[in-house]
Enzyme design. Structure first.
Site, PDB file in Angstrom:
ATOM      1  N   GLU A 184       0.092   9.437  -5.531  1.00  0.00           N
ATOM      2  CA  GLU A 184       0.410  10.316  -5.918  1.00  0.00           C
ATOM      3  C   GLU A 184       1.115  10.372  -7.854  1.00  0.00           C
ATOM      4  O   GLU A 184       0.988   9.901  -8.611  1.00  0.00           O
ATOM      5  CB  GLU A 184       1.871   9.720  -5.677  1.00  0.00           C
ATOM      6  CG  GLU A 184       2.107   8.963  -4.591  1.00  0.00           C
ATOM      7  CD  GLU A 184       3.846   8.812  -3.438  1.00  0.00           C
ATOM      8  OE1 GLU A 184       3.946   9.394  -2.695  1.00  0.00           O
ATOM      9  OE2 GLU A 184       4.340   9.112  -4.694  1.00  0.00           O
ATOM     10  N   CYS A 212       8.320  12.247 -13.159  1.00  0.00           N
ATOM     11  CA  CYS A 212       7.459  12.393 -11.798  1.00  0.00           C
ATOM     12  C   CYS A 212       7.742  14.358 -12.126  1.00  0.00           C
ATOM     13  O   CYS A 212       6.831  15.484 -12.199  1.00  0.00           O
ATOM     14  CB  CYS A 212       6.657  12.220 -10.748  1.00  0.00           C
ATOM     15  SG  CYS A 212       8.031  11.793  -9.772  1.00  0.00           S
TER      16      CYS A 212
HETATM   17  P1  NDP Z   1      -1.118   6.265 -15.867  1.00  0.00           P
HETATM   18  O1  NDP Z   1      -2.490   6.234 -14.829  1.00  0.00           O
HETATM   19  O2  NDP Z   1      -1.396   6.008 -16.969  1.00  0.00           O
HETATM   20  O3  NDP Z   1      -1.582   4.132 -14.900  1.00  0.00           O
HETATM   21  C1  NDP Z   1      -1.109   4.676 -13.894  1.00  0.00           C
HETATM   22  C2  NDP Z   1      -1.323   3.054 -13.828  1.00  0.00           C
HETATM   23  O4  NDP Z   1      -2.801   2.412 -13.027  1.00  0.00           O
HETATM   24  C3  NDP Z   1      -0.812   1.594 -14.403  1.00  0.00           C
HETATM   25  O5  NDP Z   1      -0.267   0.409 -13.340  1.00  0.00           O
HETATM   26  C4  NDP Z   1      -2.081   1.905 -15.112  1.00  0.00           C
HETATM   27  O6  NDP Z   1      -2.503   0.888 -15.900  1.00  0.00           O
HETATM   28  C5  NDP Z   1      -2.888   1.615 -14.236  1.00  0.00           C
HETATM   29  N1  NDP Z   1      -4.628   2.018 -13.540  1.00  0.00           N
HETATM   30  C6  NDP Z   1      -4.728   2.384 -16.533  1.00  0.00           C
HETATM   31  N2  NDP Z   1      -6.634   2.823 -15.762  1.00  0.00           N
HETATM   32  C7  NDP Z   1      -6.892   2.248 -14.297  1.00  0.00           C
HETATM   33  C8  NDP Z   1      -7.848   2.175 -13.776  1.00  0.00           C
HETATM   34  N3  NDP Z   1      -8.720   2.685 -14.532  1.00  0.00           N
HETATM   35  N4  NDP Z   1      -8.347   1.844 -12.822  1.00  0.00           N
HETATM   36  C9  NDP Z   1      -6.521   1.291 -11.510  1.00  0.00           C
HETATM   37  N5  NDP Z   1      -5.625   0.910 -12.491  1.00  0.00           N
HETATM   38  C10 NDP Z   1      -5.766   1.463 -14.072  1.00  0.00           C
HETATM   39  O7  NDP Z   1      -0.292   6.786 -15.647  1.00  0.00           O
HETATM   40  P2  NDP Z   1       1.851   6.039 -16.210  1.00  0.00           P
HETATM   41  O8  NDP Z   1       1.555   4.650 -16.118  1.00  0.00           O
HETATM   42  O9  NDP Z   1       1.507   5.982 -17.684  1.00  0.00           O
HETATM   43  O10 NDP Z   1       2.465   6.855 -15.607  1.00  0.00           O
HETATM   44  C11 NDP Z   1       2.806   7.892 -15.686  1.00  0.00           C
HETATM   45  C12 NDP Z   1       2.324   9.268 -14.409  1.00  0.00           C
HETATM   46  O11 NDP Z   1       2.527   8.977 -12.948  1.00  0.00           O
HETATM   47  C13 NDP Z   1       2.386  10.286 -14.671  1.00  0.00           C
HETATM   48  O12 NDP Z   1       1.369  11.386 -15.013  1.00  0.00           O
HETATM   49  C14 NDP Z   1       3.805  10.865 -13.856  1.00  0.00           C
HETATM   50  O13 NDP Z   1       3.869  12.473 -13.464  1.00  0.00           O
HETATM   51  C15 NDP Z   1       2.665  10.089 -12.862  1.00  0.00           C
HETATM   52  N6  NDP Z   1       3.806  10.410 -11.667  1.00  0.00           N
HETATM   53  C16 NDP Z   1       3.617  10.559 -10.280  1.00  0.00           C
HETATM   54  C17 NDP Z   1       4.420  10.042  -9.390  1.00  0.00           C
HETATM   55  C18 NDP Z   1       4.819  11.009  -8.040  1.00  0.00           C
HETATM   56  O14 NDP Z   1       5.466  10.522  -7.241  1.00  0.00           O
HETATM   57  N7  NDP Z   1       3.751  11.942  -7.906  1.00  0.00           N
HETATM   58  C19 NDP Z   1       5.840   8.954  -9.303  1.00  0.00           C
HETATM   59  C20 NDP Z   1       5.425   9.089 -11.319  1.00  0.00           C
HETATM   60  C21 NDP Z   1       5.031   8.901 -12.305  1.00  0.00           C
HETATM   61  P3  NDP Z   1      -1.589   0.264 -17.029  1.00  0.00           P
HETATM   62  O15 NDP Z   1       0.154   1.051 -17.137  1.00  0.00           O
HETATM   63  O16 NDP Z   1      -1.275  -1.542 -17.334  1.00  0.00           O
HETATM   64  O17 NDP Z   1      -2.983   1.126 -17.633  1.00  0.00           O
END
Ligand code: NDP
Length: 454
Positions: free
Chosen positions: A227, A261
């Site tokens: 997502e 999002c």
């Molecule tokens: P990120 O992609 O930065 O992070 C998402 C998760 O992945 C976090 O828990 C992060 O950890 C983790 N992560 C980071 N690097 C890795 C890796 N290499 N391998 C595995 N996991 C990893 O997104 P955000 O948390 O900043 O969220 C914002 C984004 O989420 C926006 O693009 C938004 O649109 C989207 N979003 C989409 C939704 C939907 O329903 N479609 C709902 C809510 C948000 P850490 O944060 O600890 O780095």
């Protein structure tokens, strides 16, 4: 150690030990060991545990809201709204899981029956985002647990305290410790989780990280749901009350400080009402109270992540350089904390980053269009496809236009809305798979086909 920082003032809230490769592997092994017992627990008992989790959320709501506000900067009223909304989602899953899991006979003839049953996937990873940690987490971990899976839950590092609270509430509610394990740490911990033997991985986050997750898991044939982000458009037709549409869309663009999002990220307005709409929109935005997120009357808080300030600054500079008109805001505020003024541009076009790349902050571009055809073409001019909306008095016109738009969810005269009863999914770079609705319960199961001859 993982430092948890209050984005409103830069102060350190906590320092926590992080998981490492060995502890993650240990949690996955423990989850694997307990999962068959959890899956064999009668459904009414699993439902009771989740009901108790819900009671815990109600009991601790004010404390949980304060924690959420302190670590992600969500204005306190919006934090309470998220917790209230969570209750509705839990209720939906409590009501629907039994029917969704029921055995289905799809054919019967003399001597032959054909049945479908649902089995849990097994051990699943849930890598979550920080912007709505209760919502986006619960969309996964509630139905995953109810359908008999063990869950490795990795909250975003920016919502770690909330993630730990969720874990604590689950365990007090009766979900076995190892059936719901919280992993503490930053992206590297998520990356380490991906290397583990998982039966499913449910990710919420950005397209960039989602693409990395897909590369890692694709060849291993692990069930994967992503997502991801959006660049969600809305078209305002010429037959609406511009002030009412502006009020609704200003909220859709700026709620949660624009970090949803499904935030409205692009607005197209019919030329006949464009100027009136823009004035009303700017008036609304200038009325939003920016300030300490723990204050009751605050509507705009800090950005959760400091690096996003650079993204917004870049989009502002690019839009200005290409001739857009800045009508409100436009700059970061002096620290401490991650503050950016609510920002409105008119006179934008698709050469600008503001209209092409996810902003994920309190900033919006408004573009004038000549007619419906141009509006639909521009709405579809994106790699994303999470949500899209049309404002008009005419339902038939809205349905005709929305049928042509590539998006998982479409809105008529509303925006920035999620319902537990409807599937939540994206097209293109907004992701694959879905959560919510009864389909979002079944997605945590494997269908087994039974051919029975007697
Ligand atoms: P990120 O992609 O930065 O992070 C998402 C998760 O992945 C976090 O828990 C992060 O950890 C983790 N992560 C980071 N690097 C890795 C890796 N290499 N391998 C595995 N996991 C990893 O997104 P955000 O948390 O900043 O969220 C914002 C984004 O989420 C926006 O693009 C938004 O649109 C989207 N979003 C989409 C939704 C939907 O329903 N479609 C709902 C809510 C948000 P850490 O944060 O600890 O780095």
């Amino acid at each position: 150690m993982l430092k948890i920082i209050n984005p409103a003032n830069g102060r350190v809230l906590a320092e926590l030990p992080q998981d490492d490769a060995a502890s993650i592997a240990g949690k996955v092994r423990a989850a694997r060991a307990v999962q068959p017992t959890w899956a064999a627990t009668p459904l009414p008992d699993r439902l009771t545990a989740i009901r108790r989790f819900r009671e815990g959320v109600v009991r601790d709501a004010e404390r949980l809201a304060a924690i959420l506000t302190s670590e992600v900067g969500k204005p306190i009223r919006q934090a309470r709204n998220e917790l209230n909304g969570l209750l509705g989602r839990i209720d939906f899953f409590l009501e629907q899981t039994e029917a969704a899991l029921a055995e289905r006979q799809v054919h019967a003839e003399t001597g032959l029956r054909e049945l479908i049953t649902h089995e849990p996937l097994g051990v699943v990873g849930n890598i979550s985002a920080w912007n709505y940690p209760y919502f986006v987490g619960a969309n996964v971990f509630i139905p995953a647990l109810l359908t008999g899976n063990a869950v490795l839950y990795k909250p975003s590092e920016f919502a770690t305290l909330t993630g730990l609270e969720i874990g604590q509430l689950m365990h007090v509610a009766g979900v076995p410790q190892d059936a719901f394990a919280v992993l503490v740490g930053a992206g590297a911990v998520g990356a380490e989780l991906l290397k583990q033997p998982l039966d499913g991985l449910f990710f919420t986050g950005s397209y960039a990280t989602g693409a990395r997750v897909a590369q890692e898991l694709g060849p291993r044939m692990v069930k994967l749901q992503l997502e991801l982000g959006g660049k969600d458009p809305t078209y305002v037709c010429d037959d609406v009350d511009p002030a009412a549409a502006a009020a609704s869309l200003a909220d859709g663009a700026m709620y949660n400080t624009g970090q949803s999002c499904c935030s409205v990220e692009r607005i197209y307005v019919h030329e006949k009402i464009h100027d009136t709409f823009v004035s009303a929109f700017v008036k609304e935005v200038k009325g939003f109270k920016l300030g300490d997120p723990s204050h009751e009357d605050t509507y705009i808080g800090p950005l959760t992540r400091a690096p996003q300030l650079d993204v917004l600054e870049r989009q502002v500079a690019d839009a200005k350089a290409k001739g857009a008109r800045l009508l409100a805001g436009g700059k970061r505020l002096a620290g401490p904390g991650n503050w950016f003024e609510p920002t409105v541009f008119a006179g934008v076009d698709h050469s600008m980053e503001l209209m092409r790349e996810e902003s994920f902050g309190p900033i919006i571009g408004i573009q004038k269009v000549a007619d419906d055809t141009e509006a639909v073409r521009l709405m579809n001019d994106t790699e994303y496809g999470l949500t899209a909306g049309v404002y008009t008095r005419d339902e038939e016109r809205a349905r005709r236009l929305l049928a042509q738009v590539h998006a998982g969810s479409v809105y008529w005269n509303c925006c920035d809305r999620v319902s537990p009863r409807l599937p939540w999914s994206g097209v293109g770079h907004s992701g694959i798979g879905l959560t919510l609705s009864t389909y979002g319960i079944e997605t945590f199961t494997r269908l087994k086909a039974w051919h029975l001859r007697d």
